[in-house]
Design an enzyme around this catalytic site. Structure first.
Site, PDB file in Angstrom:
ATOM      1  N   HIS A  61      11.085 144.221 -32.438  1.00 25.11           N
ATOM      2  CA  HIS A  61      10.108 145.529 -32.963  1.00 25.11           C
ATOM      3  C   HIS A  61       9.305 145.069 -33.934  1.00 25.11           C
ATOM      4  O   HIS A  61       8.015 145.354 -33.995  1.00 25.11           O
ATOM      5  CB  HIS A  61      11.158 146.473 -33.559  1.00 25.11           C
ATOM      6  CG  HIS A  61      11.762 147.514 -32.500  1.00 25.11           C
ATOM      7  ND1 HIS A  61      11.099 148.055 -31.703  1.00 25.11           N
ATOM      8  CD2 HIS A  61      13.094 147.532 -32.324  1.00 25.11           C
ATOM      9  CE1 HIS A  61      12.240 148.836 -30.687  1.00 25.11           C
ATOM     10  NE2 HIS A  61      13.202 148.648 -31.334  1.00 25.11           N
TER      11      HIS A  61
ATOM     12  N   GLU B 145      15.726 143.762 -33.632  1.00 22.89           N
ATOM     13  CA  GLU B 145      14.742 144.187 -34.474  1.00 22.89           C
ATOM     14  C   GLU B 145      13.612 143.322 -34.809  1.00 22.89           C
ATOM     15  O   GLU B 145      12.457 143.948 -35.119  1.00 22.89           O
ATOM     16  CB  GLU B 145      15.591 144.567 -35.945  1.00 22.89           C
ATOM     17  CG  GLU B 145      16.614 145.854 -35.646  1.00 22.89           C
ATOM     18  CD  GLU B 145      16.003 146.873 -34.963  1.00 22.89           C
ATOM     19  OE1 GLU B 145      14.740 147.313 -35.439  1.00 22.89           O
ATOM     20  OE2 GLU B 145      16.919 147.889 -34.536  1.00 22.89           O
TER      21      GLU B 145
HETATM   22 ZN    ZN Z   1      15.113 149.484 -30.658  1.00 22.61          ZN
END
Ligand code: ZN
Length: 513
Positions: free
Chosen positions: A276, A273
């Protein structure tokens, strides 16, 4: 351009930016609701939240498809031939126009019908999971397929029924472009998987000792910060299904989940994450408040999470620096474990039924299975009735394992039961392919990246990704972005080379595997 024409263009662009910025603000507000819903909202808040979210969604849809916006976009598009196609303004007009056309093609009544269908379908899926019985959700899945075909029909001229669904999350991709890539990847992966299956497995029991939650969270956050995730412009919270979400370029939040008896689960999810999140934090501030201020596609987004999770955090140079720190954090469980043993344990390759639990070698076989089956469902070549058997047969062929029950097979992912059938899975594998191609290109430009990682520094890598990918947001389509960043179109070669090199060393495979 003449000064009068320039003046008109400026005026149109200003009006366009005003409308788009208001839509972007409303989307940011709806993201606050989503973030809250999956982190802190009491379950009793669900029905009020449902009303709030759908009211906001309706307003966003109205504004995004308004005649005024359409006229402005048409007027702005007249200037495109005289503009630098890579400029922020030209990209804004192009992308906003594409969003507008896509949103306008889908009638409001379909959006409503689809949304009420997916909420009952989701509940039926939850019941089917509880009973471990596919037949409970089968009629709802059939309806989802029919509705997905209907959606596809709003885009006449598509070469394949799945193309409009794929285009929605991975612009520029289609069955015709993905098919050959996936075919080549599939042929390349099978011999590696079979060769590894014949080797002895490394010990990984210590990954499942007791790892106190708070210390896991602290360690993950420390690594994410070292990678370049900016906690001053974001935050981390706990969620059942981890996600990252953007409220604005300067407010990009991540979530994670931690299991006290599984060290890698929480750590890999945090770093995934963070990947991202760093992508969205790295978008050029000049794009903030516009539709360009987001990731290029689901494939490119996933390439950024997987790059940090796998290419970096499953590498030996990375752990040469961080393993002593991890040991200090968890002396009870990791004392006496060598960095080499730890590296082998987190890279253990073993076929499993569950996609989200699988390693980086077998993972894409799970994704390609879903992609191929959903294409067949949409084409009408596979019936819902025959789906569980087709799933199990393919698992057996590719991975040599056969799910014991639907929960371990066709019912495991929520995607088909809460959204369109088609378009949701290919991004995972495209992302893995891109992650290896981006990383190889970064290493070509800066061979010192590995040595830097071993010192716990990531400036060169983070800087390369910012320049080549992050800052552009949605300006470029996947194929253009990959070509600009790596000098080549997307191919499976860097990914297969990465796996062969790494796992030949780990498992002592034949060099020609
Ligand atoms: Zn992902």
């Amino acid at each position: 351009m003449e000064s009068r024409t320039l003046g008109i263009m400026d005026a149109i662009l200003r009006q366009l930016r005003d409308i788009l910025s208001e839509i972007n603000a409303l989307e940011g507000a709806s993201h606050v609701l989503t973030w809250d819903q999956f982190t802190y909202m009491p379950t009793s808040g669900a029905s009020a939240r449902g009303r709030q979210a759908s009211a906001l969604k309706r307003v966003i849809h109205e504004k995004s498809t308004s005649a005024d916006l359409g006229k402005l976009l048409d007027a702005a598009a007249n200037f495109l031939p005289q503009m630098d196609p890579d400029s922020d303004d030209a990209s804004l007009i192009r992308v906003a126009r594409r969003d507008f056309e896509r949103a306008s093609r889908v009638p409001d009544d379909f959006v409503e019908r689809f949304s009420s269908h997916t909420s009952v379908s989701y509940m039926a899926w939850a019941e089917a999971r509880a009973a471990d019985d596919f037949s409970v959700v089968a009629p709802f899945l059939q309806r989802s397929i029919d509705l997905s075909r209907e959606y596809s029909g709003f885009f006449p001229g598509a070469a394949h029924v799945a193309d409009p669904l794929i285009e929605h999350s991975d612009p520029g991709m289609s069955v015709a472009t993905i098919g050959p890539l996936f075919g080549e990847l599939h042929r390349g992966l099978l011999p590696i998987v079979r060769d590894i299956a014949a080797r002895s497995q490394p010990e990984d029991g210590f990954l499942y000792h007791h790892y106190p939650k708070k210390r896991q969270i602290d360690f993950g956050a420390m690594v994410a910060r070292r990678f370049g995730y900016d906690f001053e412009r974001g935050r981390q919270d706990m969620a059942l299904h981890p996600f990252s979400i953007t409220l604005g370029v300067d407010d990009v939040r991540i979530t994670t989940r931690v299991k006290e008896d599984d060290l890698w689960e929480g750590l890999s999810s945090t770093l995934h994450e963070a990947g991202h999140g760093m992508y969205e934090q790295g978008i050029d501030v000049m794009l903030d408040g516009t539709p360009l201020a987001s990731g290029a596609s689901s494939g490119v987004h996933e390439s950024q999470s997987r790059l940090w999770e796998n290419l970096v955090a499953r590498s030996l140079p990375f752990w040469e620096c961080f393993f002593p720190l991890l040991q200090k954090q968890f002396p009870e469980s990791l004392q006496g474990v060598s960095v080499d043993a730890f590296y082998r344990a987190i890279n253990r390759v073993e076929p499993t039924f569950i996609r989200t639990d699988s390693d980086e070698v077998t993972y894409n076989l799970h994704v390609m299975l879903r992609f191929d089956l959903e294409v067949q469902l949409l084409e009408g070549k596979l019936s819902v009735h025959d789906l569980p058997e087709a799933w199990n047969e393919r698992m057996h062929q590719d991975l040599g394992v056969c799910p014991e029950s639907p929960n371990y097979g066709v019912l495991q992912d929520v995607h088909w039961y809460c959204d369109h059938v088609g378009g949701a899975f290919q991004g995972y594998t495209l992302g893995n392919l891109m992650s290896a191609q981006f990383f190889a290109a970064a290493l070509r430009d800066h061979p010192e990246i590995s040595a830097e990682m071993a010192l716990g520094r990531f400036n060169l890598l983070h800087g390369w990704l910012t320049r080549k990918i992050y800052r552009h947001g949605r300006k470029f389509s996947d194929d253009k972005l990959v070509l600009r960043a790596t000098g080549q179109p997307l191919t499976v070669t860097p990914f297969l080379d990465y796996l062969k090199n790494k796992y030949s060393a780990l498992y002592g495979l034949a060099a020609n595997a």
